[in-house]
Design an enzyme around this catalytic site. Structure first.
Site, PDB file in Angstrom:
ATOM      1  CE  LYS A   9      -4.204  -1.743   0.096  1.00 13.18           C
ATOM      2  NZ  LYS A   9      -5.086  -1.550  -1.081  1.00 13.18           N
TER       3      LYS A   9
ATOM      4  CD  GLU B  80     -10.077   4.104   0.482  1.00 14.31           C
ATOM      5  OE1 GLU B  80      -9.940   5.332   0.345  1.00 14.31           O
ATOM      6  OE2 GLU B  80      -9.358   3.265  -0.100  1.00 14.31           O
TER       7      GLU B  80
ATOM      8  CB  SER C 110       0.077  -7.977  -1.504  1.00 11.28           C
ATOM      9  OG  SER C 110      -0.888  -8.762  -0.819  1.00 11.28           O
TER      10      SER C 110
END
Lengths: 275, 404
Positions: free
Chosen positions: B97, B119, B386
């Site tokens: 991210k 969010e 990830s």
């Protein structure tokens, strides 16, 4: 001439500013909506905006979000909303009804099917919050063919290019969102609103309604001095919410509230007439 | 690069469409701010100083390039293809991210915005946003569904430590989609000083393309690393898909390498047949939500339905519009694995390789368990790991009846 255009022409001839209340269809139940619509007309509503409930109302504040949730709790569907309009039309052939909501329920029904069903039910206009002109070409064509006006929002952030672009596709009237924010939010800066309305009128030859942030008779009267229509949503829906346990009292209570707004708007109209 | 391609991949078009998907379905108030964002993004992603600053941050702050790791023991146990892991779990803040939040925060700074909002579902994007906000001295508000706040309390605490305000969203289904609605409402209200850092390749144009471009560093590195390490491209790429940012980040630089299979893995939850899942590409249909047209989980009347996944980061009823297009065009294939399969894969990787994966990434690993044995030992699978699983300790323990 569409029912919306005819209504605005008649109001203009009489020097009367339109009052447009918004309620969510099926809030708190399907049985309340049609009597409520008739009560609002009796109290001085000139057009009605009927909210189509959606699970993800991203442009709405908490009051109208909760109205959507109440309506969806008993599965109010777009086809039910059209059925309510049909029932309303049985007793009122004159008051324009505009559906307001989000694109996905319409997309799910199919544009052609929706245009046909909405026209048959007696819907006069539709405002889809998340369908700007760039993305609604096919829908515009189908709705025009069905004789339904497409009402668009304009915002404080809309520059001249966008006002022109929206003016090229809008019909019936345009809806100026008077505050940056969601429904029911913020407070109005009347001078800002007035300046923006002047810019919009220069570019779009349609009546201009003003909504978002009109909470009471005082602000309704002030906005009437500059707009062709005063649009009130959250202030009404909040009163409906307070009466969800006594739905039989809702038409009367909302009628009383609207009568107060109507009186303030009429006072503004009279003062303008005397000038 | 492959030489026999018919036509290089060129999406989105000028108005943000990937075939029939994507676009700009937002309230009027956001049209001009989104246009300003598009202009800034198009300008700065061509500007050498911006790119140099981005590269330096990715190297010195995030720790890139992330390695690829040959999971030899696991490959041997599965008895098929050689499995390589792209180690996004080793990034600062523990997941992919941050690649995107670094990029968007640099844009926010150049656009003169003083406040960022985000969010988050699992909390990884919220943490990554709070992290870059702390570093740049920006005010930060993170919207998170009430249910996710409860199941990811460690990440909530991390965000607060970093100085962010975490707003628990109590509307709708109280998960990621509702957090996104609430962030949009904040943005509509505070659009003058606020930059909205969307965490995945969803939302209105330019977000799907912009987030993809910031995440594509994953695929660019992977491509070069595989060529350097084994001298050829992998036969298959595997990545989990919620909104789909880690998958697009890996896939994008390989889109024109037609010989590389692209496999996205959605969350089947308790099983597609139960209806309790989060697999719009496998079991949904196209519609419009959160600013773009894409595959959605919706009921017959167009209402968005609640999703289920053991992994908060995959618990979303939509998916990035580019994935919708890659599915329809046949360039990528999308499959789904259940909660139980993902949890099993979580334990297998932990015990076999000493790497604790995030539950999101465990979905990709579960697909590798199915795929690898069907391939030969000289074939190569590259899977995007990830994120790391530290945030999921409570969830995994609870599955075993333990409370930490």
């Amino acid at each position: 001439m569409s029912r919306i255009a005819a209504r605005f022409a008649d109001l203009a001839a009489r020097g009367r500013t339109a009052l447009i209340p918004f309620v969510t269809a099926g809030d708190p139940d399907l049985a309340t909506t049609v009597p409520l619509m008739h009560a609002m007309v009796a109290a001085g509503a000139d057009l009605i905006e009927l909210g189509v409930p959606f699970s993800d109302p991203m442009a709405d504040g908490p009051v109208i979000q909760r109205a959507s949730e109440r309506a969806l709790a008993h599965h109010t569907r777009l086809r039910d909303v059209l059925d309510l309009v049909r029932q309303f039309r049985a007793r009122d052939a004159a008051t324009p009804v505009i559906l307001m909501g989000y694109l996905n329920p319409v997309e799910s029904m199919g544009y052609a099917g929706f245009a046909e069903a909405a026209s048959a039910a007696g819907v006069d206009g539709i405002l889809l919050v998340d369908a700007p002109p760039e993305e609604s070409g096919e829908l515009v064509t189908l709705l025009r063919q069905a004789g339904i006006d497409l009402v668009y929002l304009l915002a404080p952030t809309s520059d001249e290019d966008r006002i022109r672009k929206i003016g090229a596709v809008a019909s019936g009237f345009v809806y100026y969102v008077a505050v940056k924010g969601v429904t029911g939010a913020g407070h109005l800066d009347l001078a800002d609103v007035n300046a923006k309305l002047t810019a919009i009128r220069r570019l779009i030859p349609l009546p201009v309604g003003v909504g978002f942030g009109i909470k009471d008779a005082e602000t309704a009267g002030q906005v009437a001095a500059m707009a062709d229509a005063v649009i009130v949503g959250s202030a009404i829906v909040g009163r409906i919410e307070a009466l969800t346990m006594k739905p039989e009292h809702i038409p009367g209570a909302i009628g009383d509230f609207l009568a107060g707004l109507r009186a303030a708007i009429d006072a503004t109209d009279r003062a303008r007439g005397l000038k | 690069m492959a030489t026999n391609r018919a036509e290089a991949y060129h999406w989105p078009d000028a108005r943000g469409h990937f075939g029939p998907y994507g676009g700009l379905f937002v309230p009027e108030t956001l049209m001009r701010p989104l246009d300003e964002l598009r202009q800034a993004y198009e300008h700065y992603l061509q500007q050498p100083e911006f790119l140099a600053e981005l590269d330096a941050d990715l190297r010195d702050y995030v720790g890139r390039p992330s390695p690829i790791y040959h999971a030899e023991r696991w490959s041997r146990e599965l008895g098929g293809a050689q499995i390589y892991l792209k180690r996004e779990d080793l990034n600062h803040t523990g997941a992919h991210k941050v690649n995107n939040t670094i990029g968007q925060a640099l844009l926010a700074k150049r656009m003169g915005k003083t406040r960022i909002i985000a969010e988050t579902g699992a909390g990884q994007h919220g943490v990554a946003s709070a992290t870059v906000a702390a570093r740049l001295g920006l005010e930060c508000v993170v919207y998170m569904g009430e249910i996710d706040v409860a199941r990811q309390e460690a990440n909530v605490y991390r965000m607060r430590l970093l100085g962010a305000e975490v707003v628990s969203v109590k509307s709708g289904s109280r998960t990621l989609k509702d957090a996104l609605n609430e962030a949009m409402r904040d943005w509509v209200t505070n659009v003058d000083n606020t930059f909205y850092i969307i965490g995945t390749v969803a939302g209105p144009h330019p977000y799907p393309a912009m987030v993809r471009d910031f995440q594509a560093v994953i695929g660019r590195e992977s491509r070069a690393q595989m060529l350097e390490r084994v001298g050829r491209l992998p036969d298959a790429l595997v990545a989990c898909v919620g909104g789909g940012s880690n998958a697009i980040g890996l896939f994008y630089p390989f889109l024109d390498d037609r010989e590389v299979a692209l496999i996205g893995v959605e969350a089947a939850g308790e099983g597609i047949e139960t209806g309790h899942h989060a697999a719009p590409l496998c079991a949904g249909r196209p519609g419009v939500l959160h600013g773009s047209r894409t595959y959605l989980m919706e009921d017959p009347d167009g209402q968005i339905i609640e999703t289920h996944s053991v992994s908060a980061g995959l618990d979303y009823p939509g998916v990035g519009p580019e994935h919708a297009w890659l599915k329809d065009s046949g360039r990528a294939q999308y499959v789904s694995v259940t909660d139980a399969e993902a949890l099993a894969a979580f334990h297998v990787l932990t015990r076999t390789e000493g790497i604790i994966p995030a539950l999101e990434s465990s979905h990709a690993l579960a697909q590798v368990i199915k795929l690898a044995p069907t391939l030969r030992p000289d074939q190569l699978i590259l899977v995007n790991l990830s994120g790391r699983g530290d945030k999921d300790m409570h969830t995994v323990a609870a599955q075993e009846g333990l409370q930490l």
